[in-house]
Design a protein around this motif. Structure first.
Motif, short mmCIF file in Angstrom:
data_model
loop_
_atom_site.label_atom_id
_atom_site.label_comp_id
_atom_site.label_asym_id
_atom_site.label_seq_id
_atom_site.Cartn_x
_atom_site.Cartn_y
_atom_site.Cartn_z
N ILE A 288 10.81 20.37 13.62
CA ILE A 288 11.65 19.38 14.29
C ILE A 288 10.92 18.82 15.49
O ILE A 288 10.84 17.61 15.69
CB ILE A 288 12.98 20.03 14.72
CG1 ILE A 288 13.83 20.35 13.49
CG2 ILE A 288 13.74 19.10 15.65
CD1 ILE A 288 15.08 21.15 13.80
N VAL B 9 14.07 12.74 12.70
CA VAL B 9 15.38 12.64 13.34
C VAL B 9 16.30 11.76 12.51
O VAL B 9 15.92 10.68 12.06
CB VAL B 9 15.23 12.04 14.74
CG1 VAL B 9 16.58 11.67 15.32
CG2 VAL B 9 14.50 13.01 15.65
N VAL C 292 18.60 16.31 11.01
CA VAL C 292 18.11 16.60 12.35
C VAL C 292 18.92 15.76 13.35
O VAL C 292 19.01 14.55 13.21
CB VAL C 292 16.62 16.26 12.48
CG1 VAL C 292 16.13 16.55 13.89
CG2 VAL C 292 15.82 17.06 11.47
N ALA C 293 19.51 16.41 14.31
CA ALA C 293 20.37 15.73 15.27
C ALA C 293 19.60 14.63 16.00
O ALA C 293 18.48 14.84 16.45
CB ALA C 293 20.93 16.73 16.27
N GLN D 190 20.66 12.81 18.79
CA GLN D 190 20.75 12.94 20.23
C GLN D 190 21.21 14.33 20.57
O GLN D 190 22.36 14.55 20.94
CB GLN D 190 21.72 11.90 20.80
CG GLN D 190 21.25 10.49 20.53
CD GLN D 190 22.17 9.46 21.15
OE1 GLN D 190 23.30 9.76 21.46
NE2 GLN D 190 21.66 8.27 21.32
#
Lengths: 231, 231
Positions: free
Chosen positions: B18, B25, B69-70, B72
């Motif tokens: 990540i 992202v 993947v987040a 923010q």
DNA sequence: CAGTGGTCTAGACCACAGG
DNA sequence: CTGTGGTCTAGACCACTGG
């Protein structure tokens, strides 16, 4: 404790027993195997639950010695630090943003030391004000390492806060957060529209990626700001 | 990624991917089944690793949609609030303690409101000063609910801080922590040996058990105090 | 409806540390 | 040395949700 046994239900039951004193402080609780028998489930399920309780500091687990209820549980609270814009929106206010200053500059020695820089490295110095319903909310004072993030030199910081720009370009960083109180300087007070010397809540964040330091930012919140967490 | 595959090693590898941007992202990462094949391990192992990453806010996991993947990631830091005495010892200083005041008293209305009390309930009012190498470190201002903890009336608070006495008698509470900055009043400044109006870092903690509210305490730290956390 | 994560199970082996 | 937690595995069923 009716219905199907899940590790979360076991965790909650363990939490209850600890808080109720049914599992005594400093004393070992039943072994995983015993709990598995009691709740008629697999040991792995018990393990997952106790692991979660240990993660929050309520249990101390050691091989052979078993799991004991922590005597002086360190209060552990998770602090969530959202985007400033979101923080304002979450309070039901209208967010605003004003860029005050953005220019390349070599940080003064103390800042360089805080960043762990060996030599003079060009940084982007950014000052910005975040508004909540048109009133000053937080003053952002930032250094962005142009060696690590050269693209930052061309970021449209008059339209998007460095906060968000960085999150969009380098979302996953590691770093350190420091919380403190600081008296507002005359200049800071003027910007935040509060009396000089006011007690300000300050969040300092330093982030880095493998390639090096990314940014050092101090967020000076207008008086009255509080940070709340559930234990 | 050599050696035996454990869920922690998988978690660390995921964290690396990540941060390195190998998992993009906003994009879905491989499914648990695919990762299990890649690392030649059971899906449960992958699941445990991804669950840990989701817990720290780096992944967003949804059935059917997969794990993404987040975009923010909310900075999430765990705040550890130890016993004050330990906090001082951990800094390599010699802790000291002085009880300033302890007497039964009915809290003023705003405090009652903060405690969620319906009627006038007798409390023990405690003021104490914690010292670090004989210098004021933190001023403790506390209300203890005598309805919930009647034994507190007989606690030897001149010898042991309310902090520790409560931890020994009611170790496992739930509650809320609030952090803020506050200007020192003349009296507080005198006690903390700092100029009046100094910016103080304040930790307010409110704890309760099932039986009711236990205590409300404000810890006013002498100027210069910082709270640091790793992200 | 089908694919994904969520979880449980039963069994197994290992690592560690207390006695 | 032995009992405890730490972890993995292979398989299974379920819950949810997006298409």
């Amino acid at each position: 404790m009716t219905g199907p046994v899940t590790w979360t239900s076991l965790r909650d039951e363990g939490l209850r027993r600890i808080r109720a004193g049914e599992w005594e402080v400093g004393q070992p609780i039943p072994t995983e195997a015993e709990l598995a028998r009691e709740f008629d489930c697999a040991r792995a399920t018990v393990n997952r639950a106790l692991q979660a309780l240990a993660e929050t500091g309520l249990l101390i687990r050691r091989r052979r010695a078993g799991s004991i209820v922590a005597a002086q549980p360190v209060a552990r609270a998770t602090l969530r630090i959202p985007l400033i814009r979101r923080e304002i929106e979450d309070r039901g206010a209208r967010p605003g943003y004003r860029l005050l200053h953005a220019a390349p500059e070599v940080p003064p020695t103390p800042v360089q030391a805080a960043l762990g820089l060996a030599q003079n490295v060009a940084h982007l110095r950014v000052l910005a004000l975040h508004l909540s319903d048109d009133r000053p909310f937080v003053l952002e004072s930032r250094w962005i390492n142009l060696a690590t993030v050269p693209e930052a030199a061309n970021a449209p910081l008059d339209r998007i806060s460095a906060n968000e720009w960085l999150l969009n370009h380098i979302p996953h960083t590691e770093g350190r957060i420091t919380l403190e109180a600081q008296a507002a300087s005359a200049e800071e007070a003027a910007t935040l529209d509060c009396p000089s010397g006011s007690a300000l809540f300050v969040v300092e964040r330093q982030t880095r990626i493998a390639a090096g330091s990314v940014t050092l930012v101090r967020l000076l919140y207008a008086p009255g700001h509080r940070l709340t967490m559930e234990i």
